[in-house]
Design an enzyme around this catalytic site. Structure first.
Site, PDB file in Angstrom:
ATOM      1  N   THR A  10      11.046 -37.768 -40.712  1.00 22.27           N
ATOM      2  CA  THR A  10      11.610 -38.644 -39.689  1.00 22.27           C
ATOM      3  C   THR A  10      13.052 -39.031 -40.018  1.00 22.27           C
ATOM      4  O   THR A  10      13.969 -38.811 -39.222  1.00 22.27           O
ATOM      5  CB  THR A  10      10.740 -39.924 -39.576  1.00 22.27           C
ATOM      6  OG1 THR A  10       9.381 -39.505 -39.566  1.00 22.27           O
ATOM      7  CG2 THR A  10      11.041 -40.700 -38.353  1.00 22.27           C
ATOM      8  N   VAL A 129      15.134 -51.438 -49.098  1.00 24.63           N
ATOM      9  CA  VAL A 129      14.715 -52.837 -48.937  1.00 24.63           C
ATOM     10  C   VAL A 129      15.126 -53.345 -47.569  1.00 24.63           C
ATOM     11  O   VAL A 129      16.303 -53.270 -47.200  1.00 24.63           O
ATOM     12  CB  VAL A 129      15.380 -53.746 -50.002  1.00 24.63           C
ATOM     13  CG1 VAL A 129      14.866 -55.169 -49.875  1.00 24.63           C
ATOM     14  CG2 VAL A 129      15.137 -53.222 -51.398  1.00 24.63           C
ATOM     15  N   GLU A 186       3.069 -48.144 -43.807  1.00 18.93           N
ATOM     16  CA  GLU A 186       3.157 -47.019 -44.736  1.00 18.93           C
ATOM     17  C   GLU A 186       2.076 -45.993 -44.382  1.00 18.93           C
ATOM     18  O   GLU A 186       1.098 -46.323 -43.705  1.00 18.93           O
ATOM     19  CB  GLU A 186       2.918 -47.512 -46.172  1.00 18.93           C
ATOM     20  CG  GLU A 186       3.963 -48.496 -46.671  1.00 18.93           C
ATOM     21  CD  GLU A 186       5.359 -47.890 -46.665  1.00 18.93           C
ATOM     22  OE1 GLU A 186       5.613 -46.937 -47.412  1.00 18.93           O
ATOM     23  OE2 GLU A 186       6.200 -48.383 -45.882  1.00 18.93           O
ATOM     24  N   ASP A 197       3.860 -52.993 -51.215  1.00 16.59           N
ATOM     25  CA  ASP A 197       5.165 -52.658 -50.636  1.00 16.59           C
ATOM     26  C   ASP A 197       6.147 -53.821 -50.831  1.00 16.59           C
ATOM     27  O   ASP A 197       7.307 -53.600 -51.208  1.00 16.59           O
ATOM     28  CB  ASP A 197       4.971 -52.343 -49.138  1.00 16.59           C
ATOM     29  CG  ASP A 197       6.270 -51.977 -48.455  1.00 16.59           C
ATOM     30  OD1 ASP A 197       6.701 -50.821 -48.595  1.00 16.59           O
ATOM     31  OD2 ASP A 197       6.863 -52.844 -47.802  1.00 16.59           O
ATOM     32  N   LYS A 201       9.734 -53.960 -53.076  1.00 17.94           N
ATOM     33  CA  LYS A 201      11.038 -54.439 -52.595  1.00 17.94           C
ATOM     34  C   LYS A 201      11.528 -55.611 -53.437  1.00 17.94           C
ATOM     35  O   LYS A 201      12.721 -55.731 -53.720  1.00 17.94           O
ATOM     36  CB  LYS A 201      10.932 -54.814 -51.119  1.00 17.94           C
ATOM     37  CG  LYS A 201      10.740 -53.566 -50.239  1.00 17.94           C
ATOM     38  CD  LYS A 201      10.239 -53.915 -48.869  1.00 17.94           C
ATOM     39  CE  LYS A 201      10.032 -52.677 -48.007  1.00 17.94           C
ATOM     40  NZ  LYS A 201       9.197 -52.958 -46.829  1.00 17.94           N
ATOM     41  N   GLY A 298      10.643 -49.523 -39.382  1.00 19.80           N
ATOM     42  CA  GLY A 298      10.829 -48.615 -38.248  1.00 19.80           C
ATOM     43  C   GLY A 298      11.891 -47.587 -38.565  1.00 19.80           C
ATOM     44  O   GLY A 298      12.715 -47.758 -39.466  1.00 19.80           O
TER      45      GLY A 298
HETATM   46  N1  HSE Z   1       5.833 -50.429 -44.308  1.00 27.39           N
HETATM   47  C1  HSE Z   1       7.100 -51.094 -44.400  1.00 27.39           C
HETATM   48  C2  HSE Z   1       7.011 -52.407 -43.640  1.00 27.39           C
HETATM   49  C3  HSE Z   1       8.178 -50.224 -43.849  1.00 27.39           C
HETATM   50  O1  HSE Z   1       6.049 -52.633 -42.905  1.00 27.39           O
HETATM   51  O2  HSE Z   1       7.897 -53.239 -43.803  1.00 27.39           O
HETATM   52  C4  HSE Z   1       9.568 -50.641 -44.223  1.00 27.39           C
HETATM   53  O3  HSE Z   1       9.815 -50.502 -45.589  1.00 27.39           O
END
Ligand code: HSE
Length: 437
Positions: A10, A129, A186, A197, A201, A298
């Site tokens: 993507t 991030v 994800e 996740d 970050k 996104g």
């Molecule tokens: N899965 C992550 C979120 C995507 O929902 O923030 C962006 O890093």
């Protein structure tokens, strides 16, 4: 300048198209003549966008990453094994690197940064991030001369979307399916809902803000998977919202860091962050309190950040002041001896005083000799606010409560950090003044 692209999914595919289509614009903005040398993919014969010439595709990513005609390698593969090997190889061969790979930087960032510093090349990761929010650049460059004492934020759009849906009475599963359909989640959404996740970050933010070599497995995290409609409804009744907050504070030997669902008062800026938006509050010694917000998940926001890093690297090459030269702050990280949970110490716990189920908790706390500050009974949900006292060890009390079967799901720290928050004391009044029903 030769550019190599690793991965054509993507983000990578969109980037390849822009590099080919917007050649003139990019050259005008950077002053650099560049050539896309190749795109490494697993299957070069797979049908892809017709605008990318077929002869650019190669399955020999190793050769492309170290090709002598390549100056900049853009990694859009994701994951930590193949991507790590390729990024390391590229840096080793003196190539600048741009990556969107948060898992990679969160787990191997300190090592890769040290390697990049030694080789005098840049390693940019703006898209790793908070999607489109330029927080990485802000910490690395705009705040390069600052001492940052703490930061806190909402850095997962999927969890924020689900929590919002629960508040509207929608089901958890439908909300997760919706986040997946919109491309926020994800590939394995347990990484989102279990807080992994966000911990990734947070590790990257700690590396950048505090200059500490903290990797994400060291960060304690609690997800939102056990949060029910009743929990968000209780918080709402007390003028709070439950948000999954990642927060960190610099300490003498390292930092405190934790990802957890917490109560945030409705008038706090973090409470106003909706859906796939992210926000990060940063407290800096001289610049004061800063608040960054915008779309955090996104395809669009992530691709924009990778594209910006690409332009930034091209400009730096043009200006011949290579971003990331040896010894640059943020590339060589200090070891962090301690990475404690954020709610362990008295000082910290006092800011995040906790609501417990009153019936079991009050008995336990009194037996423990802790003076409780009062109980409030809400419709169907008796709550007790416990203000930690410096005479007691917050961890021991939490253990005692757990032993007394105060369900962890009913325990939420209340966000009461003075960061962008002006009236912490009135929160207590709000709890006390609730009429018993
Ligand atoms: N899965 C992550 C979120 C995507 O929902 O923030 C962006 O890093």
């Amino acid at each position: 300048v030769g550019i190599a692209l690793l991965g054509c999914g993507t983000v990578g595919g969109g980037l390849a198209e822009r590099l080919l289509r917007e050649h003139q614009l990019i050259q005008r903005r950077t002053g650099v003549e560049y050539v896309l040398r190749g795109i490494a993919v697993r299957d070069p014969l797979k049908a892809r966008s017709g605008t990318i010439p077929a002869d650019l595709f190669t399955c020999d990513a190793q050769a492309l990453a170290s090709d002598p005609s390549v100056d900049l390698v853009i990694e859009c593969i994701g994951g930590t094994s193949v991507a790590a090997e390729l990024v390391e190889r590229a840096i080793d061969h003196g190539r600048h690197v741009v990556t969107a790979n948060k898992d990679l930087i969160a787990t191997q960032g300190p090592r890769l940064r040290a390697l990049a510093a030694r080789r005098g090349v840049s390693l940019r990761c703006e898209a790793a991030v908070a999607g489109g929010i330029p927080i990485v650049r802000a910490l690395e460059e705009s705040l390069a001369g600052e001492t940052i004492s703490s930061l806190a934020g909402i850095v997962n759009g999927t969890c924020n979307t689900i929590l919002g849906a629960l508040e509207r009475g929608e089901s958890y599963d439908d909300a997760l399916a919706d986040a997946q359909a919109k491309g926020f989640a994800e590939a394995d959404p347990s990484s989102d809902v279990l807080g992994t996740d966000s911990a990734h970050k947070l590790a990257i933010l700690i590396q950048l803000a505090f200059g500490l070599a903290v990797i994400s497995p060291r960060i304690r995290r609690t997800g939102i998977d056990k949060i029910a409609t009743a929990d968000v409804a209780t918080a709402a009744r007390l003028n709070h919202r439950i948000k999954l907050v990642a927060n960190a504070r610099r300490t003498a030997n390292g930092c405190e860091a934790e990802v957890a669902p917490i109560w945030v008062r409705n008038d706090h800026p973090l409470a106003r962050i909706e859906g796939a938006n992210n926000a990060i509050a940063v407290r800096a010694r001289d610049a004061g309190e800063l608040f960054f917000s915008g779309l955090g998940a996104g395809r669009g926001p992530s691709a924009a950040s990778v594209f910006a890093d690409t332009i930034g690297t091209l400009r730096a090459i043009a200006e011949r002041h290579e971003y990331g030269v040896r010894g640059r702050r943020g590339l060589d990280l200090e070891p962090a001896i301690d990475v404690a949970g954020a709610y362990d110490t008295f000082e910290r716990a006092a800011r995040f005083s906790t609501l417990y189920d009153a019936i079991a908790a009050e008995r336990t706390l009194r037996a423990y000799g802790v003076a409780v500050s009062g109980a409030a009974t809400l419709t169907g949900t008796p709550l007790l606010r416990y203000l930690p006292d410096h005479r007691y060890d917050a961890k021991a009390i939490a253990r005692a409560l757990a032993d007394a079967n105060c369900a962890p799901a009913s325990i939420f720290p209340i966000w009461n950090d003075p960061i962008t928050h002006t009236a912490p004391a009135s929160q207590l009044t709000a709890v006390h003044s609730l009429p018993a029903t």
